[in-house]
Write a protein that holds these residues in place. Structure first.
Motif, PDB file in Angstrom:
ATOM      1  N   LEU A 166       0.823  -1.208   0.000  1.00 20.31           N
ATOM      2  CA  LEU A 166       0.000   0.000   0.000  1.00 20.31           C
ATOM      3  C   LEU A 166       0.858   1.260   0.000  1.00 20.31           C
ATOM      4  CD1 LEU A 166      -2.737  -1.094   2.569  1.00 20.31           C
ATOM      5  CD2 LEU A 166      -3.025  -0.824   0.094  1.00 20.31           C
ATOM      6  N   ALA A 167       1.993   1.211   0.689  1.00 23.34           N
ATOM      7  CA  ALA A 167       2.881   2.366   0.730  1.00 23.34           C
ATOM      8  C   ALA A 167       3.577   2.601  -0.610  1.00 23.34           C
ATOM      9  CB  ALA A 167       3.922   2.185   1.831  1.00 23.34           C
ATOM     10  N   ALA A 168       3.730   1.526  -1.386  1.00 18.19           N
ATOM     11  CA  ALA A 168       4.450   1.625  -2.660  1.00 18.19           C
ATOM     12  C   ALA A 168       3.553   1.992  -3.834  1.00 18.19           C
ATOM     13  CB  ALA A 168       5.155   0.307  -2.952  1.00 18.19           C
ATOM     14  N   LEU A 200       1.517   7.314   5.480  1.00 16.87           N
ATOM     15  CA  LEU A 200       2.631   6.786   4.690  1.00 16.87           C
ATOM     16  C   LEU A 200       2.593   7.175   3.215  1.00 16.87           C
ATOM     17  CD1 LEU A 200       2.867   3.120   6.075  1.00 16.87           C
ATOM     18  CD2 LEU A 200       4.480   4.994   6.491  1.00 16.87           C
ATOM     19  N   ASN A 201       1.405   7.293   2.652  1.00 11.66           N
ATOM     20  CA  ASN A 201       1.319   7.438   1.201  1.00 11.66           C
ATOM     21  C   ASN A 201       0.099   8.276   0.830  1.00 11.66           C
ATOM     22  OD1 ASN A 201       1.391   7.192  -1.553  1.00 11.66           O
ATOM     23  ND2 ASN A 201       1.152   4.978  -1.616  1.00 11.66           N
ATOM     24  N   ALA A 202       0.276   9.573   0.821  1.00  7.54           N
ATOM     25  CA  ALA A 202      -0.829  10.480   0.521  1.00  7.54           C
ATOM     26  C   ALA A 202      -1.321  10.347  -0.913  1.00  7.54           C
ATOM     27  CB  ALA A 202      -0.402  11.924   0.786  1.00  7.54           C
ATOM     28  N   ASN A 203      -0.517   9.734  -1.792  1.00  2.69           N
ATOM     29  CA  ASN A 203      -0.879   9.601  -3.203  1.00  2.69           C
ATOM     30  C   ASN A 203      -1.707   8.353  -3.493  1.00  2.69           C
ATOM     31  OD1 ASN A 203       0.553  11.952  -3.981  1.00  2.69           O
ATOM     32  ND2 ASN A 203       2.471  10.797  -3.937  1.00  2.69           N
ATOM     33  N   TYR A 251      -6.413   1.220   4.684  1.00  2.00           N
ATOM     34  CA  TYR A 251      -6.140   2.097   3.543  1.00  2.00           C
ATOM     35  C   TYR A 251      -6.111   3.563   3.987  1.00  2.00           C
ATOM     36  CZ  TYR A 251      -7.840   5.159  -0.218  1.00  2.00           C
ATOM     37  OH  TYR A 251      -8.037   6.212  -1.071  1.00  2.00           O
ATOM     38  N   GLY A 252      -7.064   3.944   4.844  1.00  5.55           N
ATOM     39  CA  GLY A 252      -7.121   5.322   5.322  1.00  5.55           C
ATOM     40  C   GLY A 252      -5.907   5.696   6.155  1.00  5.55           C
ATOM     41  N   VAL A 253      -5.460   4.775   7.006  1.00  2.00           N
ATOM     42  CA  VAL A 253      -4.288   5.035   7.843  1.00  2.00           C
ATOM     43  C   VAL A 253      -3.037   5.176   6.981  1.00  2.00           C
ATOM     44  CG1 VAL A 253      -2.779   4.069   9.613  1.00  2.00           C
ATOM     45  CG2 VAL A 253      -5.272   3.919   9.875  1.00  2.00           C
TER      46      VAL A 253
END
Length: 311
Positions: free
Chosen positions: A170-172, A204-207, A197-199
């Motif tokens: 998810l971060a990638a 970690l990944n605003a995109n 997913y929200g966390v």
């Protein structure tokens, strides 16, 4: 679309069947930049791996450069794509920092531009070994940054859990694809996945965006399948690709022959449905200046076999 096939050959040394390169006559739309999808659902048996490999194969047949990252310790995506993965370096070694991702990428036979980063048996230890590492949630993202410019699409196949491997995925990624089985328990775990997913999106990944939902194992003869589909359609009208993947024997058989259904039986209902889903994904990813008309992203009526066409 019709499929252009070259002659099937056989590798005499490995006795592994190599399917001739298959491609569509009508190319799929190329995205403006690399689209990285995480395919996730912590519920097992919903078609994550099947969806990953078949959409990836279909996009490759459409002339796009595609990479599949097998992040599931079971290694089913590697098996379905026919790449060796048991006792060789793979994504585990990349996450541990002992191998470069470019060195473990394998070509998938039978496709113009489809590659795979395989899983291996050591990946089962990754959840434990990652705990003590610095920036443990970003290991995969850092690795993919090295190779993402080489591809139009990257798909990350996740294990059926919300552990560190899925968090890495998810971060990638830039997009989240959720396969939802059209059965009773399908929506029960979805809220937990959406919470994770929200966390990740916040910390970690605003995109990261939930861009795609695919209905799998659909049986139009049953009220249950239609009720689940209607429920998902009501709650996720923009994210849903309303092209249900039918419950089909050919889709289930293909991995046992180390193939996707795209090469195993390209005119079967399952293959045609996945081809239509892939083309829909490609259409959604078109550069804005390439859109000449308003594209209706939700296709409601699907004719699985139309004059023998693939898509």
């Amino acid at each position: 679309m019709d499929v252009v096939d070259s002659r099937e050959t056989r590798d005499r040394e490995s006795e592994t069947k190599v399917v001739g390169v298959r491609r569509l006559k009508e190319a799929m739309a190329k995205p403006a930049s690399t689209r990285i999808f995480t395919v996730a659902n912590q519920k097992g048996g919903v078609g994550k791996t099947t969806t990953t490999v078949n959409i990836a194969a279909a996009l490759s047949m459409g002339g796009l450069r595609v990479l599949v990252v097998d992040l599931d310790p079971q290694g089913n995506a590697s098996t379905a794509l026919g790449v060796p993965h048991r006792d060789i370096e793979g994504i585990y070694d990349v996450l541990m920092g002992s191998a470069q991702i470019s060195s473990v990428i394998q070509k998938v036979a039978g496709f113009p531009a489809l590659d795979c980063v395989p899983s291996n048996s050591s990946l089962a230890n990754a959840e434990v070994n990652l705990v003590s590492m610095v920036a443990r949630e970003l290991r995969l993202k850092e690795a993919l940054n090295e190779v993402s410019p080489n591809y139009d699409y990257i798909f990350i196949d996740c294990p059926p859990s919300l552990g560190l491997l899925t968090i890495n995925a998810l971060a990638a990624a830039r997009e989240l694809l959720i396969p939802i089985q059209t059965e009773y328990y399908a929506l029960e775990g979805l809220s937990q996945l959406l919470e994770t997913y929200g966390v990740v999106k916040k910390r970690l990944n605003a995109n990261l965006d939930l861009s795609t939902i695919v209905l799998t194992m659909f049986d139009g003869r049953t009220r249950l399948s239609n009720d689940v589909a209607a429920n998902v359609r009501a709650h996720f009208p923009n994210e849903l690709i309303d092209i249900p993947i039918p419950r089909a024997v050919r889709v289930s058989e293909a991995p046992s022959y180390h193939q996707t259904v795209m090469t195993y039986d390209p005119l079967s209902p399952g293959a045609i449905a996945y081809m239509q889903v892939a083309r829909e994904i490609a259409e959604r990813g078109k550069p804005k200046d390439a859109l000449n008309v308003n594209f209706d992203s939700n296709v409601v009526n699907i004719n699985y076999k139309r004059d023998g066409e693939i898509a």
